[in-house]
Design a protein around this motif. Structure first.
Motif, PDB file in Angstrom:
ATOM      1  N   ASN A   1       6.930 -12.503  -2.959  1.00 48.59           N
ATOM      2  CA  ASN A   1       7.955 -12.271  -1.949  1.00 48.59           C
ATOM      3  C   ASN A   1       8.308 -10.791  -1.946  1.00 48.59           C
ATOM      4  N   ALA A   2       8.064 -10.106  -0.839  1.00 42.81           N
ATOM      5  CA  ALA A   2       8.288  -8.666  -0.783  1.00 42.81           C
ATOM      6  C   ALA A   2       9.753  -8.304  -1.000  1.00 42.81           C
ATOM      7  N   LYS A   3      10.661  -9.183  -0.636  1.00 46.24           N
ATOM      8  CA  LYS A   3      12.087  -8.887  -0.829  1.00 46.24           C
ATOM      9  C   LYS A   3      12.441  -8.747  -2.302  1.00 46.24           C
TER      10      LYS A   3
ATOM     11  N   THR B   1       8.673   1.530   4.677  1.00 46.37           N
ATOM     12  CA  THR B   1       7.920   2.100   5.802  1.00 46.37           C
ATOM     13  C   THR B   1       6.538   1.479   5.900  1.00 46.37           C
ATOM     14  N   ILE B   2       5.828   1.436   4.765  1.00 46.75           N
ATOM     15  CA  ILE B   2       4.476   0.868   4.768  1.00 46.75           C
ATOM     16  C   ILE B   2       4.529  -0.619   5.088  1.00 46.75           C
ATOM     17  N   TYR B   3       5.502  -1.325   4.517  1.00 43.59           N
ATOM     18  CA  TYR B   3       5.588  -2.766   4.752  1.00 43.59           C
ATOM     19  C   TYR B   3       5.954  -3.064   6.202  1.00 43.59           C
ATOM     20  N   THR B   4       6.780  -2.217   6.797  1.00 41.17           N
ATOM     21  CA  THR B   4       7.138  -2.406   8.206  1.00 41.17           C
ATOM     22  C   THR B   4       5.913  -2.278   9.104  1.00 41.17           C
TER      23      THR B   4
ATOM     24  N   ASP C   1       1.789  -5.330   4.174  1.00 39.88           N
ATOM     25  CA  ASP C   1       0.941  -5.436   2.982  1.00 39.88           C
ATOM     26  C   ASP C   1       1.796  -5.182   1.741  1.00 39.88           C
ATOM     27  N   LEU C   2       2.118  -6.250   1.007  1.00 40.02           N
ATOM     28  CA  LEU C   2       2.968  -6.127  -0.166  1.00 40.02           C
ATOM     29  C   LEU C   2       2.322  -5.272  -1.237  1.00 40.02           C
ATOM     30  N   HIS C   3       1.047  -5.503  -1.517  1.00 39.10           N
ATOM     31  CA  HIS C   3       0.378  -4.790  -2.598  1.00 39.10           C
ATOM     32  C   HIS C   3       0.305  -3.289  -2.307  1.00 39.10           C
ATOM     33  N   LEU C   4      -0.082  -2.920  -1.110  1.00 39.98           N
ATOM     34  CA  LEU C   4      -0.182  -1.504  -0.759  1.00 39.98           C
ATOM     35  C   LEU C   4       1.186  -0.839  -0.815  1.00 39.98           C
ATOM     36  N   SER C   5       2.199  -1.522  -0.310  1.00 34.85           N
ATOM     37  CA  SER C   5       3.550  -0.957  -0.312  1.00 34.85           C
ATOM     38  C   SER C   5       4.043  -0.745  -1.738  1.00 34.85           C
ATOM     39  N   ALA C   6       3.837  -1.738  -2.591  1.00 33.79           N
ATOM     40  CA  ALA C   6       4.312  -1.654  -3.970  1.00 33.79           C
ATOM     41  C   ALA C   6       3.574  -0.563  -4.744  1.00 33.79           C
TER      42      ALA C   6
ATOM     43  N   THR D   1      12.414  -8.888   5.067  1.00 30.71           N
ATOM     44  CA  THR D   1      12.176  -7.791   4.129  1.00 30.71           C
ATOM     45  C   THR D   1      12.455  -6.432   4.743  1.00 30.71           C
ATOM     46  N   THR D   2      12.003  -6.214   5.978  1.00 29.58           N
ATOM     47  CA  THR D   2      12.188  -4.898   6.597  1.00 29.58           C
ATOM     48  C   THR D   2      13.663  -4.625   6.877  1.00 29.58           C
ATOM     49  N   GLN D   3      14.392  -5.627   7.327  1.00 38.55           N
ATOM     50  CA  GLN D   3      15.823  -5.428   7.573  1.00 38.55           C
ATOM     51  C   GLN D   3      16.561  -5.085   6.279  1.00 38.55           C
ATOM     52  N   LEU D   4      16.280  -5.849   5.228  1.00 44.34           N
ATOM     53  CA  LEU D   4      16.893  -5.574   3.936  1.00 44.34           C
ATOM     54  C   LEU D   4      16.520  -4.189   3.439  1.00 44.34           C
TER      55      LEU D   4
END
Length: 258
Positions: A117-119, A62-65, A69-74, A199-202
């Motif tokens: 890589n966010a994926k 949700t956050i990455y979509t 932001d990879l860091h915030l999402s993680a 990444t969002t689709q996956l």
């Protein structure tokens, strides 16, 4: 054959895969099904366990979509996983399912941070799913189904199903094949998406595939076990044997003093 696997005369009907023994403390019929439901609930965490499995990944995607932001999402996904463990600790509840979620999310965060890589946040979980699916199938083929190893202690039967309860061993094998097939089918969907989708689709497909396959596998396990012979309570047998030995020793001691 261990002492836990050694057959006793009053339970010999299980040798033929027939009705088998009833649980030491539980009546037959509907109560046996209730025992099975309770064991599955304990093993797989129930509704709360499912929520704890879904929420970190849902928060990440949700956050990455929204902001990429990879860091915030993680960090958000890891923080909510830790929070769920803290809540369980405060409530003095079992933490094994929440802890497993934290480790899974932590591995995902490490992978994603290392590669950029966010994926890759999803890769450890995908590899675990693939490995677990193979383990279910391989152990069933080997005659030691993983589902029996997982549920045996919960049903208080340990490994007695291997030699004393063939009908139950068959049910565990069916359940293991079901879990293995479902997890491998899930992997067959996700790994191509890992290479071809963004990444969002996956992430959204992963979230969508969290609960339905899990519920299907649990339901099939319940079906197989509900039709199987009842588990042999090896702990009750051990207590009975110890009580009989103690009574015999007491009787012998009394006879010597007379």
């Amino acid at each position: 054959m261990t002492s836990l696997d050694k057959p006793t005369d009053h339970r010999s009907t299980a040798q033929d895969g027939g009705p088998g023994p009833e649980p030491a403390d539980g009546p037959p019929g509907q109560d046996a099904k209730a025992v099975t439901e309770a064991a599955l609930f304990e093993a797989f965490g129930g509704v709360r366990g499912m929520v704890e499995t879904v929420v970190p990944g849902l928060l990440f995607v949700t956050i990455y979509t929204v902001n990429k932001d990879l860091h915030l999402s993680a960090i958000a996904a890891l923080a909510v996983s830790v929070l769920m463990v803290v809540v369980r600790l405060v409530m003095k509840d079992t933490v094994k399912h929440a802890f497993s979620g934290v480790f899974g999310v932590a591995f995902g965060v490490v992978f994603a941070m290392m590669t950029g890589n966010a994926k890759d946040f999803y890769l450890p979980g995908m590899l675990y799913t693939l490995g677990l699916g193979l383990a279910y199938v391989i152990t069933a083929l080997a005659g030691v189904p993983l589902m029996g190893l997982v549920l045996g202690p919960i049903f208080k039967e340990n490994l007695s199903w291997r030699t004393r309860n063939p009908g139950r061993k068959k049910a565990y094998a069916k359940a293991s094949y079901a879990w293995g097939g479902i997890l491998l089918a899930k992997s067959a969907i996700l790994f191509p998406l890992y290479w071809w989708a963004d990444t969002t689709q996956l992430g959204w497909v992963l979230v969508a595939l969290k609960i339905p396959p899990f519920l299907l596998a649990v339901w099939l396990t319940w079906i197989f076990l509900a039709k199987a012979p009842a588990p042999i309570d090896v702990f009750a047998e051990m207590e009975e044997r110890e009580a009989a030995e103690k009574a015999a020793k007491d009787a012998a001691a009394t006879a010597r003093t007379e």
